[in-house]
Design a protein around this motif. Sequence first.
Motif, PDB file in Angstrom:
ATOM      1  N   ARG A 505       0.826  -1.207   0.000  1.00 27.79           N
ATOM      2  CA  ARG A 505       0.000   0.000   0.000  1.00 27.79           C
ATOM      3  C   ARG A 505       0.864   1.263   0.000  1.00 27.79           C
ATOM      4  O   ARG A 505       0.528   2.258  -0.647  1.00 27.79           O
ATOM      5  CB  ARG A 505      -0.938  -0.012   1.207  1.00 27.79           C
ATOM      6  CG  ARG A 505      -2.063  -1.044   1.101  1.00 27.79           C
ATOM      7  CD  ARG A 505      -2.810  -1.190   2.411  1.00 27.79           C
ATOM      8  NE  ARG A 505      -3.361   0.080   2.869  1.00 27.79           N
ATOM      9  CZ  ARG A 505      -3.856   0.277   4.097  1.00 27.79           C
ATOM     10  NH1 ARG A 505      -3.840  -0.710   4.986  1.00 27.79           N
ATOM     11  NH2 ARG A 505      -4.344   1.449   4.430  1.00 27.79           N
ATOM     12  N   ASP A 508       2.394   1.567  -3.596  1.00 24.73           N
ATOM     13  CA  ASP A 508       1.516   1.995  -4.704  1.00 24.73           C
ATOM     14  C   ASP A 508       0.913   3.375  -4.453  1.00 24.73           C
ATOM     15  O   ASP A 508       0.090   3.871  -5.226  1.00 24.73           O
ATOM     16  CB  ASP A 508       0.418   0.949  -4.967  1.00 24.73           C
ATOM     17  CG  ASP A 508      -0.567   0.798  -3.807  1.00 24.73           C
ATOM     18  OD1 ASP A 508      -0.667   1.706  -2.955  1.00 24.73           O
ATOM     19  OD2 ASP A 508      -1.260  -0.245  -3.756  1.00 24.73           O
ATOM     20  N   GLY A 509       1.321   3.993  -3.313  1.00 25.24           N
ATOM     21  CA  GLY A 509       0.895   5.357  -3.039  1.00 25.24           C
ATOM     22  C   GLY A 509      -0.462   5.480  -2.395  1.00 25.24           C
ATOM     23  O   GLY A 509      -0.942   6.597  -2.171  1.00 25.24           O
ATOM     24  N   SER A 510      -1.086   4.370  -2.038  1.00 24.72           N
ATOM     25  CA  SER A 510      -2.424   4.447  -1.452  1.00 24.72           C
ATOM     26  C   SER A 510      -2.394   4.730   0.051  1.00 24.72           C
ATOM     27  O   SER A 510      -3.442   4.963   0.659  1.00 24.72           O
ATOM     28  CB  SER A 510      -3.184   3.143  -1.714  1.00 24.72           C
ATOM     29  OG  SER A 510      -2.512   2.043  -1.121  1.00 24.72           O
ATOM     30  N   ALA A 511      -1.219   4.681   0.668  1.00 24.47           N
ATOM     31  CA  ALA A 511      -1.133   4.949   2.107  1.00 24.47           C
ATOM     32  C   ALA A 511       0.269   5.434   2.453  1.00 24.47           C
ATOM     33  O   ALA A 511       1.246   5.127   1.755  1.00 24.47           O
ATOM     34  CB  ALA A 511      -1.472   3.693   2.912  1.00 24.47           C
TER      35      ALA A 511
END
Length: 630
Positions: A505, A508-511
């Motif tokens: 996460r 992939d830049g989601s967190a």
Amino acid sequence: MLSGIRTFSQSIFAKILFGIIAISFVAWGLKASMLSLGNSREVAEVGSQSISPVELDRAFKRNIDKMRRVFGPSFDQQQAIQMGLLNNTVQGLVSQKLLEENAKDIGIGISDDKVRDNIFNNQSFKNDTTGQFDRQKFLQILYQNGYSEPEFIEGMRSDLMSQQVVGSLGAASTPPSPLVKTIAAYRNEDRNGRFVTLGDDDIDPIATPADDVLKKFHDEHSSQFTAPETRNATLALLTVDSLAKTMDVTDAEVLDAYNQRIGEFQTPEKRAVEQMLFAPNDKESATEAYKALESGKDFMAVATEEAGMKESVVKLGEFTKDNMLPDLRDTVFSLSEDGYSQPVETALGWHIMRVTSITPAHEQSLDEVREQVENGVKRQKAEDQIFDIAAQLDDELGAGTSLKDAADKVHAELFTLTDIKKGQDLGHDIRDSQEINAKIYELNEGDESFLEETQNGDRYVVSVTKVTPSAVQPFEDVRDQVITAWKAEEKQRLLSEKADALAARINDGSAKIEAIATELDNSIDETGDTKRDGRGLSADASPAIAGALFELEKGKAKSVVGANGVAVVVLDDVKGSAADLGKDDPIVSELQDSLDQDIVSQYLDYLRDDISVSLNNGVINGLYAQNTAN
């Protein structure tokens, strides 16, 4: 262990005589010039020099002692030979002789003054308080390292001679700047980041699975549930301590021993002494101080106020006649308690002495020390007789007497040892337990050893009565252990899966790591500025995190399994190293040493072709025949 090796490598004894021993690790075979010495009793001849069996044996024993400082006292000669230390010692001596021979050929000599200066200036031999050369410390260190004084001095001379040759070879070599910078950039780079450690609360509770799952785990991890081989044995042990208890002594023997040891039981008179000390040319001040005492003034007050001395310096402590300064002995021991002397002159100056208390001499009577003396006589008898008693035990066993009956006849201790594992202590406060354990594991079931002697001089015979082979323990017997191991592996798997998902996460830049820490209700820890070898890493971080930092791109994350658990680590920053390094930088020094060693190795190859080298393997093998045959 590594710190022990580093500490030893800085010792002068790692350099003297074997200062170039590392060179002998470079493979060099027996060339055409290395001929057999025929009937010679020398280990080797190198040009005009030779290596005697005594020289080799002393060098080999010193090297074994040095290795014991690293590997422990159990490191023995057989292990040393198996590790190649004997061959390394021979090659090191040959290399040293080659350099000495070459130094003589090209006219290099070392004066007595040069040798003396090197010894006097060595920090190892200096007094910690004065900073000056301390002969007693010098001799003590030599003794501890197995050197006589003449042997060490000649070794120092030889080493200095070799250093001149080696130094001249390496003087022209300099590590290439691009190589230094490349290695420095790699080794000295700093990286820092942050990490979140996952715990039990971050995964669901792990339930105990069905037995079919556990049985499969048991089968697939059978090595975890395998009981080691064990042995039962009967041990007959002869020690001086145990034999002493069986010895009879007479009153006459005890009285004779008491008279011989009377000095041990006499406590000489002791006197607590205080002193005022004045300079050698200051008799006048000493006289004035004595007049002040005569007028009734307190000794300590005069010493501190008029002589300017500290109270702790005035109080010298207790002395016997033997350890009092000879020039003051008669004066001090003629004073009465609380008495003080007139000024007394010595080479140190003018003294006024005071005796504050007297402990009278005392002699312990025979009745007071009878048990101590009697035990000493018994022990001496046991030491004198243990060889004959051991021979008697051997004769009994040779005649077919059982081990138990033979042990009874000679008053040997008999031990029944059960379920002994390899390398395990035998218990019963048996010293040299590991040595006897090793013998037990050399024998087969039903075998009985010869009469053996341990390194501490104890004699023993051991019989192996039962051997229980290593075997996988039945599932039913270790079910609880299987459950514990399965849950530990399952916990690791679940934590790793979760950590992998959290790192994905972030990647992939989601967190961000802050959001993940909040989500887990866990804290974020700093790694600190860390180098590739782990220097600078936070004490809270697993060493595996240092490796992860140098695998990541900036801003990326990965999961790490380490001694402190499972963590998600993010690389925050990369700091390059300084471009310019001084000549004393460890990287430059290491590269220089490596270049020097390569050059010297090549030079030694040249010398071996130019200077005749003859080895006598027959003598070497004869010296260590028992161990080299194993």
